[in-house]
Design a protein around this motif. Sequence first.
Motif, PDB file in Angstrom:
ATOM      1  N   GLU A   1      28.164  44.085  41.888  1.00 16.99           N
ATOM      2  CA  GLU A   1      28.716  43.491  43.109  1.00 16.99           C
ATOM      3  C   GLU A   1      29.450  42.189  42.791  1.00 16.99           C
ATOM      4  O   GLU A   1      30.461  41.873  43.423  1.00 16.99           O
ATOM      5  N   SER A   2      28.958  41.443  41.794  1.00 13.86           N
ATOM      6  CA  SER A   2      29.656  40.216  41.401  1.00 13.86           C
ATOM      7  C   SER A   2      31.028  40.550  40.813  1.00 13.86           C
ATOM      8  O   SER A   2      32.016  39.852  41.066  1.00 13.86           O
ATOM      9  N   VAL A   3      31.098  41.645  40.019  1.00 16.28           N
ATOM     10  CA  VAL A   3      32.393  42.097  39.481  1.00 16.28           C
ATOM     11  C   VAL A   3      33.329  42.491  40.618  1.00 16.28           C
ATOM     12  O   VAL A   3      34.507  42.122  40.634  1.00 16.28           O
ATOM     13  N   SER A   4      32.783  43.221  41.590  1.00 13.57           N
ATOM     14  CA  SER A   4      33.588  43.673  42.726  1.00 13.57           C
ATOM     15  C   SER A   4      34.103  42.490  43.543  1.00 13.57           C
ATOM     16  O   SER A   4      35.269  42.452  43.935  1.00 13.57           O
ATOM     17  N   ILE A   5      33.220  41.520  43.795  1.00 12.39           N
ATOM     18  CA  ILE A   5      33.616  40.349  44.592  1.00 12.39           C
ATOM     19  C   ILE A   5      34.674  39.538  43.849  1.00 12.39           C
ATOM     20  O   ILE A   5      35.596  38.984  44.457  1.00 12.39           O
ATOM     21  N   ASP A   6      34.553  39.448  42.506  1.00 12.12           N
ATOM     22  CA  ASP A   6      35.581  38.754  41.725  1.00 12.12           C
ATOM     23  C   ASP A   6      36.940  39.426  41.919  1.00 12.12           C
ATOM     24  O   ASP A   6      37.967  38.748  42.069  1.00 12.12           O
TER      25      ASP A   6
ATOM     26  N   ILE B   1      37.862  41.278  44.513  1.00  5.45           N
ATOM     27  CA  ILE B   1      38.310  41.039  45.891  1.00  5.45           C
ATOM     28  C   ILE B   1      38.845  39.623  46.047  1.00  5.45           C
ATOM     29  O   ILE B   1      39.840  39.384  46.737  1.00  5.45           O
ATOM     30  N   PHE B   2      38.184  38.650  45.371  1.00  3.42           N
ATOM     31  CA  PHE B   2      38.641  37.269  45.441  1.00  3.42           C
ATOM     32  C   PHE B   2      40.054  37.133  44.869  1.00  3.42           C
ATOM     33  O   PHE B   2      40.915  36.443  45.440  1.00  3.42           O
ATOM     34  N   LYS B   3      40.297  37.822  43.749  1.00  2.00           N
ATOM     35  CA  LYS B   3      41.640  37.778  43.155  1.00  2.00           C
ATOM     36  C   LYS B   3      42.665  38.429  44.080  1.00  2.00           C
ATOM     37  O   LYS B   3      43.789  37.946  44.226  1.00  2.00           O
ATOM     38  N   MET B   4      42.240  39.535  44.725  1.00  4.24           N
ATOM     39  CA  MET B   4      43.150  40.192  45.674  1.00  4.24           C
ATOM     40  C   MET B   4      43.432  39.295  46.871  1.00  4.24           C
ATOM     41  O   MET B   4      44.552  39.252  47.383  1.00  4.24           O
ATOM     42  N   ALA B   5      42.395  38.571  47.310  1.00  2.56           N
ATOM     43  CA  ALA B   5      42.577  37.670  48.455  1.00  2.56           C
ATOM     44  C   ALA B   5      43.525  36.532  48.095  1.00  2.56           C
ATOM     45  O   ALA B   5      44.329  36.089  48.924  1.00  2.56           O
ATOM     46  N   GLN B   6      43.418  36.039  46.831  1.00  4.74           N
ATOM     47  CA  GLN B   6      44.314  34.959  46.406  1.00  4.74           C
ATOM     48  C   GLN B   6      45.772  35.433  46.422  1.00  4.74           C
ATOM     49  O   GLN B   6      46.680  34.655  46.721  1.00  4.74           O
ATOM     50  N   GLY B   7      45.974  36.722  46.079  1.00  2.54           N
ATOM     51  CA  GLY B   7      47.337  37.247  46.066  1.00  2.54           C
ATOM     52  C   GLY B   7      47.689  37.987  47.339  1.00  2.54           C
ATOM     53  O   GLY B   7      48.604  38.818  47.331  1.00  2.54           O
ATOM     54  N   LYS B   8      46.937  37.708  48.417  1.00  2.00           N
ATOM     55  CA  LYS B   8      47.146  38.444  49.662  1.00  2.00           C
ATOM     56  C   LYS B   8      48.559  38.269  50.207  1.00  2.00           C
ATOM     57  O   LYS B   8      49.169  39.227  50.689  1.00  2.00           O
ATOM     58  N   GLN B   9      49.098  37.042  50.101  1.00  2.00           N
ATOM     59  CA  GLN B   9      50.428  36.796  50.657  1.00  2.00           C
ATOM     60  C   GLN B   9      51.473  37.645  49.931  1.00  2.00           C
ATOM     61  O   GLN B   9      52.327  38.292  50.563  1.00  2.00           O
ATOM     62  N   ASP B  10      51.375  37.669  48.584  1.00  2.00           N
ATOM     63  CA  ASP B  10      52.314  38.488  47.810  1.00  2.00           C
ATOM     64  C   ASP B  10      52.088  39.963  48.102  1.00  2.00           C
ATOM     65  O   ASP B  10      53.040  40.743  48.203  1.00  2.00           O
ATOM     66  N   ARG B  11      50.813  40.346  48.233  1.00  2.00           N
ATOM     67  CA  ARG B  11      50.485  41.749  48.490  1.00  2.00           C
ATOM     68  C   ARG B  11      51.020  42.196  49.854  1.00  2.00           C
ATOM     69  O   ARG B  11      51.577  43.290  49.979  1.00  2.00           O
ATOM     70  N   MET B  12      50.855  41.336  50.863  1.00  2.00           N
ATOM     71  CA  MET B  12      51.327  41.678  52.197  1.00  2.00           C
ATOM     72  C   MET B  12      52.850  41.784  52.225  1.00  2.00           C
ATOM     73  O   MET B  12      53.416  42.616  52.942  1.00  2.00           O
ATOM     74  N   ALA B  13      53.533  40.951  51.418  1.00  2.00           N
ATOM     75  CA  ALA B  13      54.997  41.020  51.352  1.00  2.00           C
ATOM     76  C   ALA B  13      55.442  42.297  50.645  1.00  2.00           C
ATOM     77  O   ALA B  13      56.499  42.864  50.960  1.00  2.00           O
ATOM     78  N   ALA B  14      54.630  42.772  49.681  1.00  2.00           N
ATOM     79  CA  ALA B  14      54.995  43.957  48.920  1.00  2.00           C
ATOM     80  C   ALA B  14      54.660  45.252  49.671  1.00  2.00           C
ATOM     81  O   ALA B  14      55.294  46.277  49.443  1.00  2.00           O
ATOM     82  N   MET B  15      53.683  45.214  50.549  1.00  2.00           N
ATOM     83  CA  MET B  15      53.254  46.432  51.245  1.00  2.00           C
ATOM     84  C   MET B  15      54.378  46.984  52.131  1.00  2.00           C
ATOM     85  O   MET B  15      54.986  46.243  52.895  1.00  2.00           O
ATOM     86  N   PRO B  16      54.661  48.290  52.036  1.00  2.00           N
ATOM     87  CA  PRO B  16      55.657  48.885  52.950  1.00  2.00           C
ATOM     88  C   PRO B  16      55.155  48.765  54.387  1.00  2.00           C
ATOM     89  O   PRO B  16      54.131  49.348  54.733  1.00  2.00           O
ATOM     90  N   ALA B  17      55.845  47.986  55.213  1.00  2.00           N
ATOM     91  CA  ALA B  17      55.278  47.676  56.521  1.00  2.00           C
ATOM     92  C   ALA B  17      56.263  47.793  57.671  1.00  2.00           C
ATOM     93  O   ALA B  17      55.932  47.423  58.793  1.00  2.00           O
ATOM     94  N   ILE B  18      57.472  48.276  57.404  1.00  2.00           N
ATOM     95  CA  ILE B  18      58.445  48.437  58.486  1.00  2.00           C
ATOM     96  C   ILE B  18      59.081  49.821  58.391  1.00  2.00           C
ATOM     97  O   ILE B  18      58.945  50.517  57.378  1.00  2.00           O
ATOM     98  N   MET B  19      59.793  50.214  59.438  1.00  2.00           N
ATOM     99  CA  MET B  19      60.573  51.445  59.379  1.00  2.00           C
ATOM    100  C   MET B  19      61.811  51.190  58.519  1.00  2.00           C
ATOM    101  O   MET B  19      62.407  50.102  58.595  1.00  2.00           O
ATOM    102  N   PRO B  20      62.226  52.141  57.676  1.00  2.00           N
ATOM    103  CA  PRO B  20      63.374  51.902  56.786  1.00  2.00           C
ATOM    104  C   PRO B  20      64.726  51.891  57.506  1.00  2.00           C
ATOM    105  O   PRO B  20      65.737  51.492  56.927  1.00  2.00           O
ATOM    106  N   ILE B  21      64.732  52.340  58.757  1.00  2.00           N
ATOM    107  CA  ILE B  21      65.957  52.310  59.571  1.00  2.00           C
ATOM    108  C   ILE B  21      65.616  51.621  60.890  1.00  2.00           C
ATOM    109  O   ILE B  21      64.491  51.771  61.400  1.00  2.00           O
TER     110      ILE B  21
END
Length: 327
Positions: free
Chosen positions: A150-155, A157-177
């Motif tokens: 669980e400590s490995v998993s939380i580590d 998740i913590f890294k993912m949370a730190q990069g959340k802004q970049d991740r959210m910008a990279a996630m396909p989140a709009i219609m392409p047209i």
Amino acid sequence: MGKKQKHTYRFDPHTLRYIKVKVRRRDKLKKLSWSVLLGIVLGVVLLVVGFQVVDSPKEKALKRELALYKRQVRTLNDRVNRANEVLTDLEKRDADVYRTLFESEPVNTVRDSLLARQESYDTLMSISHSELLVGTTKKVDDLTKRLYLESVSIDQIFKMAQGKQDRMAAMPAIMPIDKRKCKLISGFGYRYHPILKTRRMHTGVDLTAKKGTPIYATGDGVVEVAGKGLSDYSGYGVVCVINHGYGYKTLYGHMTDVKVRRGQKVKRGELVGTVGSTGLSQAPHLHYEVIMNGKKVDPVRYFFNGLTPTEYEEILELARQENQCIS
């Protein structure tokens, strides 16, 4: 007055008189030896019986300590059980909430290999009345492994949370047209192909629009494929594939032309091409796919930015209809 000497007599039935018996020293010693031996035997017997029935002060102290140890082990066992319940709840939150939020796979490979490793308890098994001790030790070992995982998993998740802004910008989140210039005509799933004349898996969505309508990148990323006549993308016509990182890729097919080049960095909303009818296509439209960790998923799930709840429900309803696709 001197000490009165004792004598031993025996009755003679022939003379009907008591005759004085002379006792030899050897007989006295023999009698004395038997008396001493009998006393020793009785003493040993009484001592053994006494030790079995009555505890010595040292034994009483040891028994009190043993009873205390047993109570303490039971208390620790109860605490381990409560800690297991808390950890189970954390693992459930990890799998059902945190990793769902970041769309990340759990650490199953590490978890399975570590939990499958067997510990040896032969040393403890050799101790009398070891069941409680062995059982508690096993629980503590299992708890230790799960806490490490669980400590490995939380580590992670913590890294993912730190990069959340970049991740959210990279996630396909709009219609392409632009939603005002297109209509979803065919959704994700098994559909009838008008050209191949067969029912097969439709791995994306078809958005109809006028030829030349702009197509936009749905998330930040790097152009991985751009062009036409590519052997790996036969049937897609003019195609563009963007690698967004974090396991995401998007594909844009049947375009008239492509406005980006391979290796180019793009931002969400940036023009990548225009609607066309190239490849195996029956009419001008965009065939759009979302690939997550190498698996093609329903793109409608990612149309959440820029749509009202009502518009999103309408898109979902259109996507559910099993009709004929146009590519």
